[in-house]
Design an enzyme around this catalytic site. Structure first.
Site, PDB file in Angstrom:
ATOM      1  N   THR A 540     -39.241   0.025  54.533  1.00  0.00           N
ATOM      2  CA  THR A 540     -38.188   0.473  55.448  1.00  0.00           C
ATOM      3  C   THR A 540     -37.298  -0.680  55.920  1.00  0.00           C
ATOM      4  O   THR A 540     -36.090  -0.550  55.987  1.00  0.00           O
ATOM      5  CB  THR A 540     -38.842   1.137  56.691  1.00  0.00           C
ATOM      6  OG1 THR A 540     -39.821   2.065  56.230  1.00  0.00           O
ATOM      7  CG2 THR A 540     -37.827   1.852  57.531  1.00  0.00           C
ATOM      8  N   ASN A 564     -30.506   0.607  56.425  1.00  0.00           N
ATOM      9  CA  ASN A 564     -31.293   0.244  55.239  1.00  0.00           C
ATOM     10  C   ASN A 564     -30.877   0.987  53.970  1.00  0.00           C
ATOM     11  O   ASN A 564     -31.643   1.108  53.020  1.00  0.00           O
ATOM     12  CB  ASN A 564     -32.795   0.375  55.523  1.00  0.00           C
ATOM     13  CG  ASN A 564     -33.188   1.790  55.893  1.00  0.00           C
ATOM     14  OD1 ASN A 564     -32.354   2.693  55.870  1.00  0.00           O
ATOM     15  ND2 ASN A 564     -34.454   2.000  56.216  1.00  0.00           N
ATOM     16  N   HIS A 567     -32.418   6.528  51.501  1.00  0.00           N
ATOM     17  CA  HIS A 567     -33.547   7.321  51.972  1.00  0.00           C
ATOM     18  C   HIS A 567     -34.257   7.948  50.788  1.00  0.00           C
ATOM     19  O   HIS A 567     -33.653   8.228  49.768  1.00  0.00           O
ATOM     20  CB  HIS A 567     -33.052   8.446  52.894  1.00  0.00           C
ATOM     21  CG  HIS A 567     -34.041   9.567  53.045  1.00  0.00           C
ATOM     22  ND1 HIS A 567     -35.095   9.502  53.927  1.00  0.00           N
ATOM     23  CD2 HIS A 567     -34.158  10.763  52.407  1.00  0.00           C
ATOM     24  CE1 HIS A 567     -35.816  10.623  53.828  1.00  0.00           C
ATOM     25  NE2 HIS A 567     -35.261  11.404  52.910  1.00  0.00           N
TER      26      HIS A 567
END
Ligand code: ATP
Ligand code: MG
Length: 635
Positions: A540, A564, A567
């Site tokens: 993550t 980030n 997903h």
């Protein structure tokens, strides 16, 4: 002339049969300069050998000089003045070089040493060769027959399957990178339909690249391509739905390695290319060229449409192999080596602990039989290693080398069979499974490797700069994109999507960020999609990702734990829920084109449409997924 002492320590001097045998028994790779008494060893290469020894500093690399006249084993080399270098690994002749071609000698040493290390360290197969000068060496002869006869067989793929031609060029092979590249190719979801190691002749290289004949570098290119061993491959994709020609070109990156390093650092050329011409790998330009190259390099290659006209021909197919839990670890390695030796490609592999329910499901035809309790006990006693094996006539061939399913019968009637060789002491159940028929193979493969779907998202932070790149990598890794849309999430949708984090301190930040701009939602499909996509994402937190998986998408594109970039659903169950939530009920199995351009148009069209009429996640875990999902389900 250089000092005698130094040379003596660099090259062991072999002058009689006894020393010769001692040399053969030496662990590692020995490069022997075979010389005639009247001309002496080849002085020209001594400084090169010293340089190599210094650079590699490897204990497993040895040099020797051997006098042909005084060693019986070298009888065939007597009277030949041309310098000859024999490469020995584990007492077997593994390569021969005639002539003092320094660059080639250097390359061969590096490559053969790498191969020998693979043999010693990972139990790989040592490939012995036969030299014309050594026709009487029947050991080498025996070893040689197998790969030769293999090459003569026709290689056949179903006409519906697309393929491309790939070459691992002499530079990468000479640097000992061939195996590493082949592993990456397989990891990326490509399937190797044919594999041949050979050195192109100058004439072949010229013909192969005739379309480049007008280019300034053409002569150099021809020289380079014919300078040493190449690995010539025919590739398709495990999930045969994307355009494999384009996927492979993506995977290798731009022809110019400087550009490759700049634009596509993950590509094979960026990683393995060394200089302008030496760009490590080749890929067909388009489907037509793939066809021409295939016909040129593999004249025996046939597609199944040819096969149907004459039913005699063999075709590439898949079968399921299982190594049962109680087979010793060290035997596993040996079995895997035999699998490769027999011309199979391991297309998919996974180790799995089965429950009783799963064993009953897998062996549903046998539950009533007397031996079932023993089989059940065996199959649940530890993790089983499942593999999808591919080659021509895989089902039949695998069953042939397995031998009779009754271990006692196998021992008596075919002691050479794998089931006889690897039978477990006091165990009535044989050590290895193979599918009985083509149809059963497909059912069984699907049992262990069900196609999965997962939900992927390119988050707002990655949309500007990394969208295309991420898209490319999705394809290069063998995923099929079943559905996709670009949208700006509403607050409600973002909250619902990440509802499991509602209590977390970062929740409002997260929702804010997710609604801050457009994102792309994708349904990705392949065998093991959920896990594979999570593995591509990395941890993550991009900072942690940089440490533990620097190649991952988050390591490369994410900026902090919130931003980030991507997903992926965390479990198969979540994947089903998220897909349903984002895309609603999907009946269409259609999938989208494999090239970035088509996508951009699709995206542009989709841009205005609001995606989220039907919100609220469905609890139903079904819908378009594999029948065997309970098998792979709850972790
Ligand atoms: P995702 O669900 O987005 O694929 P994940 O499963 O790796 O990511 P989760 O624990 O589900 O991680 O967190 C969901 C998202 O919440 C993360 O991707 C990240 O954007 C954000 N997030 C997680 N932890 C933090 C944190 N400590 N601070 C800020 N944002 C966070
Ligand atoms: Mg998550």
């Amino acid at each position: 002339m250089a000092s005698k002492k130094k040379e003596a320590s660099l090259q062991a001097s072999v002058t009689n049969q006894e020393q010769w045998e001692e040399m053969l028994a030496t662990k590692g790779l020995t490069v022997v300069d075979v010389y005639q008494q009247w001309c002496g060893p080849c002085r020209a290469v001594v400084s090169l050998l010293r340089k190599i020894k210094n650079e590699l500093g490897d204990d497993l690399l040895h040099f020797a000089t051997a006098e042909a006249d005084s060693i019986d084993a070298l009888e065939r080399y007597r009277g030949k003045c041309e310098p000859t270098f024999l490469f020995y690994g584990g007492g077997e002749l593994v390569a021969v070089l005639r002539g003092a071609n320094a660059p080639l000698l250097q390359r061969m040493i590096v490559e053969e040493l790498a191969k020998e290390k693979l043999v010693l360290e990972q139990g790989g197969e040592r490939k012995a060769v036969k030299d014309d000068g050594l026709v009487d060496d029947d050991k080498a002869e025996e070893e040689e027959t197998l790969p030769q006869s293999e090459n003569k067989e026709s290689i056949i793929v179903p006409a519906s399957k697309s393929y491309t031609v790939a070459i691992i060029k002499p530079d990468a092979v000479a640097h000992g990178k061939a195996n590493e590249i082949i592993m990456k190719i397989q990891d990326a979801g490509f399937e190797i339909l044919a594999h041949e190691e050979r050195t192109l002749t100058e004439v072949e290289a010229r013909d192969f690249y005739q379309h480049k004949a007008a280019e300034v570098d053409f002569e150099d290119l021809v020289q380079f391509m014919s300078s040493g061993l190449s690995h010539i491959l025919v590739l398709s994709q495990v999930e045969d739905s994307t355009n494999v020609v384009a996927a492979w070109r993506e995977f290798i990156g731009p022809a110019d390695i400087e550009e490759a390093r700049r634009e596509k650092p993950e590509s094979l050329r960026a990683q393995y290319g060394t200089q302008a011409l030496f760009n490590a790998v080749h890929g067909s330009e388009d489907i037509d060229q793939a066809g021409r190259e295939l016909a040129f390099l593999f004249p025996n290659f046939r597609t199944a449409s040819v096969t149907e006209q004459d039913g005699e021909e063999e075709r590439v197919e898949r079968t399921l192999a299982l190594i049962r839990p109680n087979v010793a670890r060290e035997n596993r390695e040996e079995i895997l080596a035999k699998i490769h030796e027999s011309g199979f490609t391991v297309a998919l592999q996974r180790e799995e602990m089965l429950t009783e329910k799963q064993v009953r499901q897998f062996y549903f035809q046998h539950v009533e039989e007397d031996f079932f309790p023993a089989l059940l006990q065996n199959m649940t006693s530890g993790p089983v290693l499942a593999m999808t094996l591919a080659r021509i006539e895989a089902v039949e061939h695998w069953n042939n080398i397995l031998g009779p399913s009754d271990v006692n019968k196998a021992r008596e009637e075919s002691p050479e069979s794998l089931r006889a060789q690897f039978a477990v002491e006091n165990e009535p159940i044989n050590p290895l499974h193979g599918s009985a028929s083509h149809d059963e193979a497909e059912r069984e493969i699907n049992f262990f490797f069900p196609k999965q779907q997962t939900l992927a998202m390119i988050k707002p932070d990655a949309m500007m700069e990394h969208k295309e790149k991420i898209w490319e990598e999705i394809h290069a890794n063998g995923f099929s994109v079943m559905q996709q849309k670009e949208t700006v999430l509403s607050r409600e949708t973002a909250e619902e999507f990440y509802k499991e984090h509602r209590e977390k301190l970062f929740f409002s930040q997260l929702v804010e960020f997710m609604c801050s701009g457009p994102c792309v939602m994708l349904i990705l499909k392949k065998e093991n999609a959920v896990e594979d996509w999570r593995a591509m994402l990395g941890p993550t937190d991009p900072d942690q990702a940089k440490e533990t998986s620097p190649d991952s998408l988050r390591a490369r594109f994410g900026s902090d734990i919130l931003h980030n970039s991507v997903h992926g659903s965390s479990t198969e169950k979540h994947a089903e829920e998220e897909i349903r939530f984002i895309f609603g009920d999907i009946s269409s199995e259609a999938e989208l084109a494999g090239d970035g351009e088509t996508v951009t148009t699709v995206l542009a069209k989709d841009k205005d449409s609001s995606a989220y009429e039907n919100s609220g996640m469905s609890k139903s875990p079904t819908g378009g997924m594999s029948d065997n999902k309970q098998h792979n389900g709850d972790p």
